[in-house]
Design an enzyme around this catalytic site. Structure first.
Site, PDB file in Angstrom:
ATOM      1  N   GLY A  98       0.916  -1.181   0.004  1.00 34.08           N
ATOM      2  CA  GLY A  98      -0.170   0.075  -0.042  1.00 34.08           C
ATOM      3  C   GLY A  98       1.056   1.124   0.120  1.00 34.08           C
ATOM      4  N   ALA A 100      10.726   1.139  -6.312  1.00 31.41           N
ATOM      5  CA  ALA A 100      11.849   2.126  -6.150  1.00 31.41           C
ATOM      6  C   ALA A 100      12.316   2.112  -4.565  1.00 31.41           C
ATOM      7  CB  ALA A 100      11.242   3.553  -6.234  1.00 31.41           C
ATOM      8  N   TYR A 151       9.289  -3.475   3.443  1.00 29.19           N
ATOM      9  CA  TYR A 151       8.727  -3.723   2.038  1.00 29.19           C
ATOM     10  C   TYR A 151      10.204  -3.664   0.883  1.00 29.19           C
ATOM     11  CZ  TYR A 151       6.381  -2.101  -2.277  1.00 29.19           C
ATOM     12  OH  TYR A 151       5.775  -2.107  -3.520  1.00 29.19           O
ATOM     13  N   LYS A 172      -9.481  13.416  -1.111  1.00 24.23           N
ATOM     14  CA  LYS A 172      -9.631  14.377   0.024  1.00 24.23           C
ATOM     15  C   LYS A 172     -10.215  15.693  -0.736  1.00 24.23           C
ATOM     16  CE  LYS A 172      -5.929  12.888   3.022  1.00 24.23           C
ATOM     17  NZ  LYS A 172      -4.468  13.085   3.680  1.00 24.23           N
TER      18      LYS A 172
HETATM   19  P1  NAD Z   1      -2.317  -4.005  -5.133  1.00 25.06           P
HETATM   20  O1  NAD Z   1      -2.346  -3.943  -3.785  1.00 25.06           O
HETATM   21  O2  NAD Z   1      -3.429  -3.408  -5.872  1.00 25.06           O
HETATM   22  O3  NAD Z   1      -2.346  -5.544  -5.867  1.00 25.06           O
HETATM   23  C1  NAD Z   1      -1.653  -6.481  -5.464  1.00 25.06           C
HETATM   24  C2  NAD Z   1      -2.417  -7.560  -5.343  1.00 25.06           C
HETATM   25  O4  NAD Z   1      -1.585  -8.777  -4.710  1.00 25.06           O
HETATM   26  C3  NAD Z   1      -3.587  -7.518  -4.320  1.00 25.06           C
HETATM   27  O5  NAD Z   1      -4.532  -7.633  -5.108  1.00 25.06           O
HETATM   28  C4  NAD Z   1      -3.615  -8.645  -3.261  1.00 25.06           C
HETATM   29  O6  NAD Z   1      -4.462  -9.362  -3.014  1.00 25.06           O
HETATM   30  C5  NAD Z   1      -2.532  -9.674  -4.134  1.00 25.06           C
HETATM   31  N1  NAD Z   1      -1.933 -10.412  -3.175  1.00 25.06           N
HETATM   32  C6  NAD Z   1      -1.153 -10.057  -2.135  1.00 25.06           C
HETATM   33  N2  NAD Z   1      -0.583 -11.307  -1.534  1.00 25.06           N
HETATM   34  C7  NAD Z   1      -1.209 -12.304  -2.195  1.00 25.06           C
HETATM   35  C8  NAD Z   1      -1.027 -13.763  -2.244  1.00 25.06           C
HETATM   36  N3  NAD Z   1      -0.288 -14.272  -1.205  1.00 25.06           N
HETATM   37  N4  NAD Z   1      -1.431 -14.586  -3.204  1.00 25.06           N
HETATM   38  C9  NAD Z   1      -2.313 -14.072  -4.132  1.00 25.06           C
HETATM   39  N5  NAD Z   1      -2.152 -12.738  -4.420  1.00 25.06           N
HETATM   40  C10 NAD Z   1      -1.853 -11.747  -3.361  1.00 25.06           C
HETATM   41  O7  NAD Z   1      -0.975  -3.340  -5.479  1.00 25.06           O
HETATM   42  P2  NAD Z   1      -0.269  -2.700  -6.863  1.00 25.06           P
HETATM   43  O8  NAD Z   1      -0.171  -1.146  -6.937  1.00 25.06           O
HETATM   44  O9  NAD Z   1      -1.182  -3.344  -8.125  1.00 25.06           O
HETATM   45  O10 NAD Z   1       1.004  -3.436  -6.996  1.00 25.06           O
HETATM   46  C11 NAD Z   1       1.524  -4.546  -7.815  1.00 25.06           C
HETATM   47  C12 NAD Z   1       3.161  -4.900  -7.712  1.00 25.06           C
HETATM   48  O11 NAD Z   1       3.642  -3.630  -7.897  1.00 25.06           O
HETATM   49  C13 NAD Z   1       3.328  -5.044  -6.249  1.00 25.06           C
HETATM   50  O12 NAD Z   1       4.248  -6.258  -6.225  1.00 25.06           O
HETATM   51  C14 NAD Z   1       3.901  -3.960  -5.444  1.00 25.06           C
HETATM   52  O13 NAD Z   1       4.780  -4.093  -4.523  1.00 25.06           O
HETATM   53  C15 NAD Z   1       4.580  -3.384  -6.888  1.00 25.06           C
HETATM   54  N6  NAD Z   1       4.717  -1.816  -6.786  1.00 25.06           N
HETATM   55  C16 NAD Z   1       3.745  -0.996  -7.053  1.00 25.06           C
HETATM   56  C17 NAD Z   1       3.819   0.299  -6.676  1.00 25.06           C
HETATM   57  C18 NAD Z   1       2.658   1.201  -6.983  1.00 25.06           C
HETATM   58  O14 NAD Z   1       2.841   2.341  -6.903  1.00 25.06           O
HETATM   59  N7  NAD Z   1       1.396   0.931  -6.949  1.00 25.06           N
HETATM   60  C19 NAD Z   1       4.959   0.803  -6.847  1.00 25.06           C
HETATM   61  C20 NAD Z   1       6.205   0.028  -6.653  1.00 25.06           C
HETATM   62  C21 NAD Z   1       5.980  -1.441  -6.755  1.00 25.06           C
END
Ligand code: NAD
Length: 348
Positions: A93, A133, A163, A214
Protein backbone atom coordinates in the site's frame (compact mmCIF):
# COMPACT_ATOMS: atom_id res chain seq x y z
CA UNK A 1 12.05 8.93 -28.22
CA UNK A 2 9.11 6.74 -29.20
CA UNK A 3 5.51 7.68 -28.45
CA UNK A 4 3.41 4.88 -26.91
CA UNK A 5 1.64 4.38 -30.24
CA UNK A 6 5.00 3.85 -31.98
CA UNK A 7 6.15 1.01 -29.70
CA UNK A 8 6.44 -2.36 -31.49
CA UNK A 9 7.13 -5.47 -29.40
CA UNK A 10 8.30 -8.92 -30.52
CA UNK A 11 6.31 -10.99 -28.02
CA UNK A 12 8.01 -14.30 -28.87
CA UNK A 13 4.95 -16.31 -27.73
CA UNK A 14 1.82 -17.30 -29.62
CA UNK A 15 -1.61 -15.77 -29.07
CA UNK A 16 -2.78 -19.09 -27.59
CA UNK A 17 0.14 -19.57 -25.20
CA UNK A 18 -0.77 -19.31 -21.54
CA UNK A 19 0.04 -16.08 -19.71
CA UNK A 20 -0.22 -16.21 -15.90
CA UNK A 21 -0.69 -12.95 -14.02
CA UNK A 22 -0.40 -12.95 -10.21
CA UNK A 23 -2.01 -10.20 -8.16
CA UNK A 24 -4.63 -9.65 -10.86
CA UNK A 25 -7.32 -8.67 -8.37
CA UNK A 26 -5.23 -5.60 -7.63
CA UNK A 27 -4.40 -2.40 -9.47
CA UNK A 28 -1.44 -2.94 -11.80
CA UNK A 29 -1.94 -6.64 -12.55
CA UNK A 30 -5.63 -5.95 -13.22
CA UNK A 31 -4.62 -3.37 -15.83
CA UNK A 32 -2.00 -5.75 -17.24
CA UNK A 33 -4.61 -8.49 -17.62
CA UNK A 34 -6.86 -6.13 -19.55
CA UNK A 35 -3.89 -5.00 -21.67
CA UNK A 36 -2.95 -8.54 -22.80
CA UNK A 37 -6.60 -9.44 -23.33
CA UNK A 38 -7.02 -6.39 -25.56
CA UNK A 39 -3.86 -7.33 -27.51
CA UNK A 40 -5.64 -10.57 -28.45
CA UNK A 41 -4.12 -13.15 -26.10
CA UNK A 42 -6.71 -15.88 -25.69
CA UNK A 43 -5.36 -17.80 -22.69
CA UNK A 44 -4.77 -15.64 -19.65
CA UNK A 45 -4.93 -17.01 -16.11
CA UNK A 46 -5.43 -14.26 -13.55
CA UNK A 47 -4.80 -15.05 -9.89
CA UNK A 48 -5.29 -13.23 -6.60
CA UNK A 49 -5.87 -14.29 -3.03
CA UNK A 50 -8.88 -11.98 -2.74
CA UNK A 51 -12.31 -13.51 -3.35
CA UNK A 52 -13.42 -12.78 -6.93
CA UNK A 53 -16.12 -10.21 -6.04
CA UNK A 54 -13.41 -8.04 -4.45
CA UNK A 55 -11.18 -7.82 -7.52
CA UNK A 56 -10.77 -4.27 -8.83
CA UNK A 57 -11.32 -5.42 -12.44
CA UNK A 58 -12.57 -8.68 -13.91
CA UNK A 59 -11.80 -9.08 -17.59
CA UNK A 60 -14.33 -11.15 -19.57
CA UNK A 61 -12.89 -14.34 -21.06
CA UNK A 62 -10.00 -14.51 -18.61
CA UNK A 63 -9.64 -17.49 -16.26
CA UNK A 64 -9.79 -15.99 -12.76
CA UNK A 65 -8.63 -17.99 -9.72
CA UNK A 66 -8.70 -17.04 -6.08
CA UNK A 67 -5.53 -18.61 -4.63
CA UNK A 68 -3.09 -17.64 -1.89
CA UNK A 69 0.23 -17.82 -3.72
CA UNK A 70 2.26 -17.81 -0.53
CA UNK A 71 1.25 -21.48 -0.32
CA UNK A 72 3.56 -23.68 -2.38
CA UNK A 73 0.85 -26.01 -3.72
CA UNK A 74 -1.16 -23.02 -4.97
CA UNK A 75 1.89 -21.58 -6.72
CA UNK A 76 2.43 -24.92 -8.48
CA UNK A 77 -1.23 -25.02 -9.57
CA UNK A 78 -1.10 -21.39 -10.72
CA UNK A 79 1.72 -21.76 -13.24
CA UNK A 80 0.85 -25.16 -14.71
CA UNK A 81 1.32 -24.93 -18.49
CA UNK A 82 2.44 -21.28 -18.40
CA UNK A 83 4.58 -19.77 -21.15
CA UNK A 84 5.00 -16.52 -19.21
CA UNK A 85 4.48 -15.65 -15.55
CA UNK A 86 4.03 -12.10 -14.24
CA UNK A 87 4.36 -11.75 -10.47
CA UNK A 88 2.65 -8.60 -9.25
CA UNK A 89 1.19 -10.14 -6.10
CA UNK A 90 2.33 -8.47 -2.89
CA UNK A 91 0.88 -7.22 0.34
CA UNK A 92 1.39 -3.51 -0.15
CA UNK A 93 0.00 0.00 0.00
CA UNK A 94 1.08 3.61 0.36
CA UNK A 95 3.45 4.85 3.09
CA UNK A 96 0.71 4.49 5.71
CA UNK A 97 0.68 0.77 5.02
CA UNK A 98 4.33 -0.04 4.44
CA UNK A 99 5.54 1.84 7.54
CA UNK A 100 3.04 0.07 9.81
CA UNK A 101 2.84 -3.45 8.38
CA UNK A 102 6.44 -4.53 7.78
CA UNK A 103 5.73 -8.16 8.61
CA UNK A 104 3.05 -8.36 5.92
CA UNK A 105 5.39 -6.70 3.42
CA UNK A 106 8.23 -9.09 4.22
CA UNK A 107 5.95 -12.12 3.95
CA UNK A 108 5.38 -11.35 0.24
CA UNK A 109 8.75 -13.03 -0.22
CA UNK A 110 6.86 -16.31 0.09
CA UNK A 111 4.87 -15.52 -3.05
CA UNK A 112 7.90 -14.84 -5.21
CA UNK A 113 9.91 -17.70 -3.73
CA UNK A 114 7.24 -20.29 -4.51
CA UNK A 115 6.11 -18.77 -7.78
CA UNK A 116 9.54 -18.48 -9.38
CA UNK A 117 10.45 -22.01 -8.40
CA UNK A 118 7.15 -23.36 -9.70
CA UNK A 119 7.59 -21.39 -12.95
CA UNK A 120 11.06 -22.83 -13.44
CA UNK A 121 9.87 -26.39 -12.72
CA UNK A 122 6.90 -25.93 -15.07
CA UNK A 123 9.26 -24.88 -17.88
CA UNK A 124 7.95 -21.33 -18.28
CA UNK A 125 9.83 -19.32 -20.91
CA UNK A 126 9.88 -16.01 -19.05
CA UNK A 127 9.25 -14.66 -15.53
CA UNK A 128 8.56 -11.06 -14.51
CA UNK A 129 8.93 -9.60 -11.01
CA UNK A 130 7.48 -6.26 -9.92
CA UNK A 131 10.15 -4.59 -7.83
CA UNK A 132 10.03 -1.08 -6.43
CA UNK A 133 11.88 2.18 -6.03
CA UNK A 134 11.72 1.32 -2.31
CA UNK A 135 14.60 -1.08 -3.04
CA UNK A 136 16.94 1.92 -3.39
CA UNK A 137 19.34 3.04 -0.69
CA UNK A 138 17.34 5.37 1.60
CA UNK A 139 20.51 7.34 2.46
CA UNK A 140 20.35 8.78 -1.07
CA UNK A 141 16.79 10.07 -0.50
CA UNK A 142 17.15 12.40 2.46
CA UNK A 143 16.75 15.64 0.49
CA UNK A 144 13.61 16.83 -1.37
CA UNK A 145 15.96 18.19 -4.10
CA UNK A 146 16.99 14.63 -4.74
CA UNK A 147 19.18 13.49 -7.59
CA UNK A 148 17.24 10.93 -9.59
CA UNK A 149 17.97 7.30 -8.71
CA UNK A 150 19.80 5.18 -11.23
CA UNK A 151 19.76 1.39 -11.20
CA UNK A 152 23.18 1.02 -9.53
CA UNK A 153 21.96 3.07 -6.53
CA UNK A 154 20.37 0.01 -4.92
CA UNK A 155 23.82 -1.05 -3.67
CA UNK A 156 25.39 -0.71 -1.16
CA UNK A 157 22.00 -1.73 0.16
CA UNK A 158 19.96 0.27 2.68
CA UNK A 159 16.48 -0.33 1.31
CA UNK A 160 13.16 0.76 2.84
CA UNK A 161 12.83 -1.40 5.96
CA UNK A 162 10.52 -4.38 5.35
CA UNK A 163 8.96 -3.70 1.96
CA UNK A 164 12.16 -2.55 0.19
CA UNK A 165 14.30 -5.39 1.49
CA UNK A 166 11.72 -7.94 0.34
CA UNK A 167 11.96 -6.45 -3.15
CA UNK A 168 15.75 -6.52 -3.13
CA UNK A 169 15.96 -10.15 -2.04
CA UNK A 170 13.29 -11.21 -4.54
CA UNK A 171 15.30 -9.46 -7.28
CA UNK A 172 18.27 -11.56 -6.20
CA UNK A 173 16.17 -14.71 -6.48
CA UNK A 174 15.29 -13.68 -10.05
CA UNK A 175 18.94 -13.07 -10.91
CA UNK A 176 20.09 -16.39 -9.47
CA UNK A 177 17.32 -18.40 -11.13
CA UNK A 178 18.71 -17.06 -14.40
CA UNK A 179 22.38 -17.50 -13.50
CA UNK A 180 22.15 -20.95 -11.95
CA UNK A 181 19.03 -22.46 -13.51
CA UNK A 182 18.53 -20.69 -16.83
CA UNK A 183 15.02 -19.30 -16.18
CA UNK A 184 14.75 -16.04 -18.13
CA UNK A 185 13.78 -13.38 -15.59
CA UNK A 186 12.93 -9.69 -15.94
CA UNK A 187 12.48 -7.07 -13.20
CA UNK A 188 11.12 -3.54 -13.17
CA UNK A 189 11.49 -1.12 -10.27
CA UNK A 190 8.18 0.74 -10.30
CA UNK A 191 8.08 4.36 -9.12
CA UNK A 192 4.63 5.33 -7.72
CA UNK A 193 2.16 4.00 -10.25
CA UNK A 194 -1.23 5.72 -10.30
CA UNK A 195 -4.42 5.80 -12.34
CA UNK A 196 -8.02 4.56 -12.47
CA UNK A 197 -8.97 1.17 -10.95
CA UNK A 198 -6.62 1.42 -7.97
CA UNK A 199 -7.46 1.62 -4.29
CA UNK A 200 -8.60 5.11 -3.21
CA UNK A 201 -9.72 4.74 0.42
CA UNK A 202 -9.28 2.39 3.37
CA UNK A 203 -5.58 2.83 4.24
CA UNK A 204 -3.59 1.33 1.34
CA UNK A 205 -4.12 4.17 -1.15
CA UNK A 206 -1.16 6.24 -2.35
CA UNK A 207 -0.80 10.02 -2.56
CA UNK A 208 -2.47 10.66 -5.99
CA UNK A 209 -5.59 8.70 -5.03
CA UNK A 210 -5.63 9.93 -1.42
CA UNK A 211 -5.34 13.59 -2.44
CA UNK A 212 -8.01 13.17 -5.12
CA UNK A 213 -10.38 11.65 -2.57
CA UNK A 214 -9.65 14.36 0.01
CA UNK A 215 -10.36 17.13 -2.49
CA UNK A 216 -13.58 15.43 -3.60
CA UNK A 217 -14.63 15.00 0.06
CA UNK A 218 -13.90 18.67 0.75
CA UNK A 219 -15.99 19.77 -2.23
CA UNK A 220 -18.80 17.47 -1.12
CA UNK A 221 -18.78 18.59 2.51
CA UNK A 222 -17.93 22.26 1.93
CA UNK A 223 -14.71 21.98 3.96
CA UNK A 224 -12.07 24.63 3.28
CA UNK A 225 -8.97 22.72 4.36
CA UNK A 226 -7.12 19.62 3.24
CA UNK A 227 -4.86 17.50 5.43
CA UNK A 228 -1.38 16.78 3.97
CA UNK A 229 0.89 14.06 5.38
CA UNK A 230 4.29 15.54 6.30
CA UNK A 231 5.21 19.16 5.61
CA UNK A 232 4.31 18.88 1.91
CA UNK A 233 7.87 19.46 0.71
CA UNK A 234 8.61 15.77 0.08
CA UNK A 235 9.02 15.13 -3.64
CA UNK A 236 8.08 12.16 -5.84
CA UNK A 237 7.52 11.22 -9.46
CA UNK A 238 4.32 9.44 -10.49
CA UNK A 239 3.91 7.07 -13.42
CA UNK A 240 0.55 6.65 -15.17
CA UNK A 241 -0.82 3.11 -15.36
CA UNK A 242 -0.97 3.00 -19.20
CA UNK A 243 2.77 3.74 -19.35
CA UNK A 244 3.38 1.12 -16.66
CA UNK A 245 1.72 -1.81 -18.48
CA UNK A 246 3.35 -0.87 -21.78
CA UNK A 247 6.67 -0.68 -19.97
CA UNK A 248 6.21 -4.11 -18.37
CA UNK A 249 5.50 -5.65 -21.78
CA UNK A 250 8.62 -4.06 -23.32
CA UNK A 251 10.87 -4.98 -20.40
CA UNK A 252 9.65 -8.60 -20.36
CA UNK A 253 10.41 -9.03 -24.07
CA UNK A 254 13.78 -7.30 -24.25
CA UNK A 255 16.80 -9.62 -24.40
CA UNK A 256 19.09 -6.90 -23.08
CA UNK A 257 17.02 -6.79 -19.90
CA UNK A 258 17.27 -10.42 -18.85
CA UNK A 259 18.17 -10.59 -15.15
CA UNK A 260 18.66 -6.80 -15.11
CA UNK A 261 16.54 -4.57 -12.82
CA UNK A 262 15.40 -1.38 -14.53
CA UNK A 263 13.51 1.74 -13.43
CA UNK A 264 9.93 2.01 -14.64
CA UNK A 265 8.83 5.47 -13.61
CA UNK A 266 8.28 9.03 -14.74
CA UNK A 267 11.03 11.60 -14.28
CA UNK A 268 8.54 14.46 -13.74
CA UNK A 269 9.28 15.41 -10.12
CA UNK A 270 6.68 17.19 -7.97
CA UNK A 271 6.34 18.17 -4.29
CA UNK A 272 3.31 16.67 -2.52
CA UNK A 273 2.07 20.20 -1.76
CA UNK A 274 2.12 21.00 -5.48
CA UNK A 275 0.39 17.73 -6.31
CA UNK A 276 -2.39 18.71 -3.90
CA UNK A 277 -2.64 22.11 -5.60
CA UNK A 278 -2.84 20.38 -9.00
CA UNK A 279 -5.69 18.17 -7.81
CA UNK A 280 -7.51 21.21 -6.39
CA UNK A 281 -7.17 22.93 -9.75
CA UNK A 282 -8.61 19.86 -11.50
CA UNK A 283 -11.50 19.86 -8.99
CA UNK A 284 -12.00 23.61 -9.44
CA UNK A 285 -11.43 24.51 -5.79
CA UNK A 286 -8.75 26.18 -3.65
CA UNK A 287 -8.18 24.71 -0.20
CA UNK A 288 -6.01 25.66 2.75
CA UNK A 289 -3.36 23.05 3.54
CA UNK A 290 -2.87 21.74 7.06
CA UNK A 291 0.17 19.55 7.73
CA UNK A 292 0.21 16.37 9.79
CA UNK A 293 3.88 16.14 10.72
CA UNK A 294 3.42 12.86 12.60
CA UNK A 295 1.88 11.03 9.63
CA UNK A 296 3.96 8.56 7.59
CA UNK A 297 5.70 10.43 4.79
CA UNK A 298 8.51 8.15 3.55
CA UNK A 299 11.78 9.46 2.20
CA UNK A 300 12.27 13.21 1.62
CA UNK A 301 12.64 12.95 -2.14
CA UNK A 302 12.69 10.34 -4.89
CA UNK A 303 12.86 10.49 -8.67
CA UNK A 304 13.49 8.02 -11.47
CA UNK A 305 16.67 8.38 -13.54
CA UNK A 306 15.52 7.21 -16.96
CA UNK A 307 18.88 7.22 -18.73
CA UNK A 308 19.03 3.42 -18.83
CA UNK A 309 15.46 2.75 -20.05
CA UNK A 310 15.82 5.42 -22.74
CA UNK A 311 19.06 3.89 -23.95
CA UNK A 312 17.65 0.34 -24.09
CA UNK A 313 14.06 0.89 -25.24
CA UNK A 314 14.22 4.34 -26.85
CA UNK A 315 11.14 5.01 -24.70
CA UNK A 316 10.24 6.16 -21.20
CA UNK A 317 6.97 6.71 -19.32
CA UNK A 318 5.90 10.16 -20.44
CA UNK A 319 2.19 10.72 -19.84
CA UNK A 320 2.14 14.23 -18.31
CA UNK A 321 1.16 14.13 -14.63
CA UNK A 322 -1.63 16.61 -15.23
CA UNK A 323 -3.18 14.42 -17.96
CA UNK A 324 -2.97 11.28 -15.82
CA UNK A 325 -4.32 13.05 -12.74
CA UNK A 326 -7.32 14.38 -14.65
CA UNK A 327 -8.25 10.80 -15.62
CA UNK A 328 -7.60 9.51 -12.10
CA UNK A 329 -9.60 12.30 -10.47
CA UNK A 330 -12.55 11.75 -12.80
CA UNK A 331 -12.58 8.02 -12.02
CA UNK A 332 -12.38 8.58 -8.23
CA UNK A 333 -15.10 11.24 -8.39
CA UNK A 334 -17.34 8.67 -10.08
CA UNK A 335 -16.42 6.02 -7.50
CA UNK A 336 -17.18 8.49 -4.71
CA UNK A 337 -20.59 9.25 -6.18
CA UNK A 338 -21.29 5.55 -6.67
CA UNK A 339 -20.36 4.76 -3.07
CA UNK A 340 -22.60 7.54 -1.85
CA UNK A 341 -25.43 6.06 -3.91
CA UNK A 342 -24.84 2.70 -2.21
CA UNK A 343 -23.24 1.00 -5.23
CA UNK A 344 -20.27 -1.41 -5.06
CA UNK A 345 -16.89 0.33 -5.53
CA UNK A 346 -13.17 -0.54 -5.50
CA UNK A 347 -11.76 -0.68 -1.98
CA UNK A 348 -8.61 -1.99 -0.31
P1 NAD B 1 -2.30 -4.00 -5.25
O1 NAD B 1 -2.33 -4.11 -3.76
O2 NAD B 1 -3.39 -3.24 -5.90
O3 NAD B 1 -2.22 -5.43 -5.91
C1 NAD B 1 -1.48 -6.50 -5.35
C2 NAD B 1 -2.40 -7.71 -5.32
O4 NAD B 1 -1.66 -8.82 -4.83
C3 NAD B 1 -3.59 -7.53 -4.36
O5 NAD B 1 -4.81 -7.65 -5.08
C4 NAD B 1 -3.42 -8.65 -3.35
O6 NAD B 1 -4.64 -9.23 -2.94
C5 NAD B 1 -2.55 -9.63 -4.12
N1 NAD B 1 -1.84 -10.52 -3.21
C6 NAD B 1 -1.16 -10.20 -2.10
N2 NAD B 1 -0.69 -11.30 -1.51
C7 NAD B 1 -1.08 -12.35 -2.27
C8 NAD B 1 -0.94 -13.74 -2.17
N3 NAD B 1 -0.29 -14.29 -1.13
N4 NAD B 1 -1.47 -14.53 -3.12
C9 NAD B 1 -2.15 -13.99 -4.16
N5 NAD B 1 -2.35 -12.66 -4.30
C10 NAD B 1 -1.82 -11.85 -3.37
O7 NAD B 1 -0.88 -3.36 -5.60
P2 NAD B 1 -0.34 -2.79 -6.98
O8 NAD B 1 -0.20 -1.33 -6.82
O9 NAD B 1 -1.13 -3.30 -8.12
O10 NAD B 1 1.11 -3.42 -7.00
C11 NAD B 1 1.47 -4.54 -7.82
C12 NAD B 1 2.95 -4.86 -7.64
O11 NAD B 1 3.73 -3.72 -7.99
C13 NAD B 1 3.35 -5.21 -6.21
O12 NAD B 1 4.38 -6.16 -6.23
C14 NAD B 1 3.90 -3.92 -5.67
O13 NAD B 1 4.81 -4.12 -4.60
C15 NAD B 1 4.58 -3.36 -6.91
N6 NAD B 1 4.76 -1.90 -6.85
C16 NAD B 1 3.68 -1.07 -6.94
C17 NAD B 1 3.87 0.31 -6.89
C18 NAD B 1 2.71 1.26 -7.01
O14 NAD B 1 2.96 2.47 -7.02
N7 NAD B 1 1.46 0.83 -7.10
C19 NAD B 1 5.16 0.83 -6.75
C20 NAD B 1 6.23 -0.04 -6.63
C21 NAD B 1 6.02 -1.42 -6.72
Amino acid sequence: MKENSEVRIDHKIGRDDLIVIAGAGGFIAGALTRYFHDLGYTRIRAIDRKPLPEWYQRVPGVECLSLDLSEKHNAIQAVEGAAEVYNLAADMGGMGFIEHFRVECLRSILVNTHLIDAAWRAGAQRYFFSSSACAYNTDLQRDPNVRALKESDAYPAMAERGYGWEKLISEMFCQEYWAERGLETHMARFHNIYGPHGTWFGGREKAPAALSRKVIEAIDSGATTIDIWGDGSQTRSFCFIDDCVLGIDQIMHCDRLISTPINLGSSELIAIDDLAAMVEEIGGVKLQHTYDLDAPKGVAGRNSDNTFIKSVLDWEPHTPLRTGMEKTYAWIAQQYADRKAGKRVVKD
